[in-house]
Design a protein around this motif. Structure first.
Motif, PDB file in Angstrom:
ATOM      1  N   ARG A  18       0.638  -0.784  -0.442  1.00 10.58           N
ATOM      2  CA  ARG A  18      -0.213   0.023  -0.034  1.00 10.58           C
ATOM      3  C   ARG A  18       0.758   1.198  -0.078  1.00 10.58           C
ATOM      4  N   VAL A  19       0.428   1.832  -0.689  1.00 11.79           N
ATOM      5  CA  VAL A  19       1.531   3.087  -1.192  1.00 11.79           C
ATOM      6  C   VAL A  19       0.803   4.586  -1.565  1.00 11.79           C
ATOM      7  N   ASP A  20       1.471   5.794  -1.408  1.00 15.79           N
ATOM      8  CA  ASP A  20       0.746   7.091  -1.481  1.00 15.79           C
ATOM      9  C   ASP A  20      -0.053   7.133  -2.809  1.00 15.79           C
ATOM     10  N   ALA A  21      -1.087   7.107  -2.859  1.00 13.77           N
ATOM     11  CA  ALA A  21      -1.831   6.993  -4.307  1.00 13.77           C
ATOM     12  C   ALA A  21      -1.424   8.557  -5.068  1.00 13.77           C
ATOM     13  N   GLU A  22      -1.932   9.333  -4.616  1.00 17.16           N
ATOM     14  CA  GLU A  22      -1.346  10.629  -5.434  1.00 17.16           C
ATOM     15  C   GLU A  22       0.073  10.420  -5.952  1.00 17.16           C
ATOM     16  N   LYS A  23       1.078  10.540  -4.963  1.00 17.76           N
ATOM     17  CA  LYS A  23       2.287  10.127  -5.403  1.00 17.76           C
ATOM     18  C   LYS A  23       3.082   9.346  -6.240  1.00 17.76           C
ATOM     19  N   PHE A  24       2.398   7.870  -6.849  1.00 17.47           N
ATOM     20  CA  PHE A  24       2.015   6.898  -7.303  1.00 17.47           C
ATOM     21  C   PHE A  24       1.910   7.583  -8.771  1.00 17.47           C
ATOM     22  N   TRP A  68      12.974   5.759  -4.917  1.00 11.32           N
ATOM     23  CA  TRP A  68      12.121   5.032  -4.666  1.00 11.32           C
ATOM     24  C   TRP A  68      10.580   4.669  -5.064  1.00 11.32           C
ATOM     25  N   TRP A  69      10.170   6.011  -5.725  1.00 11.50           N
ATOM     26  CA  TRP A  69       9.530   5.943  -6.645  1.00 11.50           C
ATOM     27  C   TRP A  69       9.164   5.301  -7.674  1.00 11.50           C
ATOM     28  N   ILE A  70      10.730   5.632  -8.772  1.00  7.31           N
ATOM     29  CA  ILE A  70      10.506   5.102  -9.299  1.00  7.31           C
ATOM     30  C   ILE A  70      10.227   3.798  -9.589  1.00  7.31           C
ATOM     31  N   LYS A  71      11.356   3.149  -8.938  1.00  9.85           N
ATOM     32  CA  LYS A  71      11.197   1.660  -7.971  1.00  9.85           C
ATOM     33  C   LYS A  71      10.034   0.506  -8.483  1.00  9.85           C
TER      34      LYS A  71
END
Length: 96
Positions: A18-24, A68-71
């Motif tokens: 589960r991750v932040d939807a907006e950032k993803f 991190w988000w790119i990965k």
């Protein structure tokens, strides 16, 4: 509290995170816009360089945590077979 979504990891089939939807969503759009539609694709370092200037500053100030988000996006999109890695090292990514 920020809205969360579940993402997959190509290296761990069946497991979700589960991750932040907006950032993803912002990172996913930037990654897909930067990746070419055919092999050999972009190296991860070239992808980071291409994506950072296009990220919303309110979500990624100064490109903070972009790697991190790119990965996370990479592994999710690989699991969903939206992007792929070139056959030979180093890791190079492209859209399918």
């Amino acid at each position: 509290m920020a809205e969360k979504i579940e993402i997959e990891n190509v290296g761990q089939p069946g497991k979700t995170y589960r991750v932040d939807a907006e950032k993803f969503a912002a990172m996913r759009a930037a990654v897909l816009a930067a990746l070419p539609g055919a092999a050999p694709g972009l190296s991860v370092s070239d992808l980071i360089a291409a994506v950072k200037p296009n990220l919303p500053q309110e979500l990624f100030p100064g490109g903070d945590k972009a790697g991190w988000w790119i990965k996370a996006v990479q592994l999710d999109l690989e699991a969903k077979q939206v992007i792929a890695r070139a056959d030979k090292p180093p890791v190079r990514l492209f859209r399918l």
